[in-house]
Scaffold this motif. Structure first.
Motif, mmCIF file in Angstrom:
data_model
loop_
_atom_site.group_PDB
_atom_site.id
_atom_site.type_symbol
_atom_site.label_atom_id
_atom_site.label_comp_id
_atom_site.label_asym_id
_atom_site.label_seq_id
_atom_site.Cartn_x
_atom_site.Cartn_y
_atom_site.Cartn_z
ATOM 1 N N LEU A 172 0.849 -1.187 0.000
ATOM 2 C CA LEU A 172 0.000 0.000 0.000
ATOM 3 C C LEU A 172 0.886 1.240 0.000
ATOM 4 C CD1 LEU A 172 -2.660 -0.844 2.762
ATOM 5 C CD2 LEU A 172 -3.065 -0.788 0.285
ATOM 6 N N VAL A 174 1.385 5.096 1.666
ATOM 7 C CA VAL A 174 1.057 5.838 2.881
ATOM 8 C C VAL A 174 1.459 7.289 2.655
ATOM 9 C CG1 VAL A 174 1.431 6.075 5.362
ATOM 10 C CG2 VAL A 174 1.467 3.805 4.307
ATOM 11 N N ARG A 247 1.837 -4.206 2.858
ATOM 12 C CA ARG A 247 0.483 -3.883 3.321
ATOM 13 C C ARG A 247 0.345 -3.954 4.834
ATOM 14 N NH1 ARG A 247 -4.746 -3.662 1.161
ATOM 15 N NH2 ARG A 247 -3.826 -3.963 -0.907
ATOM 16 N N ALA A 250 1.983 -0.973 6.283
ATOM 17 C CA ALA A 250 1.216 0.233 5.963
ATOM 18 C C ALA A 250 -0.023 0.343 6.847
ATOM 19 C CB ALA A 250 0.812 0.215 4.492
ATOM 20 N N GLU A 251 -0.679 -0.776 7.097
ATOM 21 C CA GLU A 251 -1.881 -0.734 7.937
ATOM 22 C C GLU A 251 -1.548 -0.275 9.348
ATOM 23 O OE1 GLU A 251 -3.277 -4.684 7.402
ATOM 24 O OE2 GLU A 251 -4.423 -4.224 5.580
ATOM 25 N N GLY A 254 -0.763 3.491 9.042
ATOM 26 C CA GLY A 254 -1.964 4.262 8.778
ATOM 27 C C GLY A 254 -2.772 4.591 10.027
ATOM 28 N N THR A 261 -3.679 5.487 4.377
ATOM 29 C CA THR A 261 -3.211 4.503 3.405
ATOM 30 C C THR A 261 -4.016 4.613 2.113
ATOM 31 O OG1 THR A 261 -4.705 2.783 4.234
ATOM 32 C CG2 THR A 261 -2.511 2.905 5.218
#
Length: 302
Positions: A172, A174, A247, A250-251, A254, A261
């Motif tokens: 992802l 950010v 990912r 990134a989560e 975020g 994200t």
């Protein structure tokens, strides 16, 4: 120097001090008293005619001679230990051993906490040590046994390595929630126009993203490189910078105030996170137990 005149316990003492960097913890690891280990260190210094370890704030610092000796004896000591300490079955409740894992920031953030929590419950006497690696730089240490297991990305592994897929990972973007260059949806034009920041401990300004962009006839500007993922939020918040991370990382990022994200504006094929080890460890019961714990921890991630 005649090897027949060398006490193997002295070599074990040198390795323990080198890896623990503290006389007290090294003595506990060897199951001897601190004065006993200090005596062994004195004999080692006489044997090699060198100080070997110098006391500094924070621990014992190895000299160049100690570095050289450790690099030579550690692989052989590991092989010897493996040959005499392979039980018919493993009882994790009584297993008393240190395992060294090679991984980068991703493994340390996503997998390691779950693994440590599992080990604390099922094998409380087992100790885990980690060594940080940039991508694919750990193979020499895997070969000589300095590390037991590596968490890495599949593909291009040497033929003497076995691997097991743990789970898939994608990516992802950010960016700051108020990034003026991005609208509600991240477009390819906005993605390439934003200056980028990437996690690259080696300072490299190119990675797999640039290969994909090149195939699309586009490019980006990597303005900053950072040594680890945790450095990203304070750098990106309130700026027009953007970053692309796995990912699961990134989560987590975020969730920081001021960050958001975005799905990437181009297709990204998933890649596999694997555990990799020397083939000669395939049937080692202790090693198989360790891999099973890593597998179970990874199942919690997936």
């Amino acid at each position: 120097m005649n090897i027949e005149h060398i006490d193997l316990n002295l070599i074990k003492a040198l390795v323990a001090i080198y890896e623990e960097r503290q006389v007290t913890s090294a003595a506990e690891r060897l199951g001897i008293t601190q004065p006993g280990l200090s005596h062994a260190l004195g004999r080692l210094r006489d044997l090699f005619d060198d100080e070997l370890f110098v006391r500094r704030q924070g621990g014992m610092v190895p000299t160049a001679v100690a570095e050289d000796v450790y690099g030579r004896v550690r692989p052989g000591l590991r092989l010897l230990q493996e040959s005499v300490e392979v039980p018919a079955r493993v009882d994790p409740r009584t297993l008393d051993r240190t395992f060294v894992l090679g991984m980068n920031d991703y493994g340390a953030h996503i997998l390691l906490p779950r693994l440590i929590h599992r080990i604390a419950v099922v094998a409380p006497a087992v100790r885990l040590k980690t060594r940080h690696y940039a991508h694919r730089t750990q193979f020499e240490d895997l070969r000589d046994g300095t590390i037991d297991l590596s968490i890495t990305v599949t593909g291009g592994l040497p033929s003497w390595i076995s691997q097991e897929i743990l789970f898939e990972e994608t990516a992802l973007a950010v960016a700051a929630v108020d990034n003026p260059m991005i609208g509600e949806r991240l477009t390819l034009d906005a993605y390439t126009a934003c200056p980028h920041v990437i996690m690259a401990p080696d300072g490299s300004v190119r990675n797999w993203v640039d290969e994909i962009l090149s195939e699309l006839g586009r490019s980006r500007t990597v303005q900053h490189t950072l040594p680890h993922f945790l450095a990203i939020p304070p750098v990106v918040v309130g700026t027009n910078l953007i970053t692309t991370t796995p990912r699961r990382i990134a989560e987590q990022l975020g969730k920081s105030d001021g960050l958001r994200t975005y799905e990437l504006p181009f297709p990204v094929p998933p890649h596999h996170i694997v555990q990799a080890w020397r083939r000669r460890q395939d049937r080692n019961p202790v090693h198989r137990w360790l891999r099973g714990e890593v597998r179970a921890a990874a199942a919690e991630v997936a």
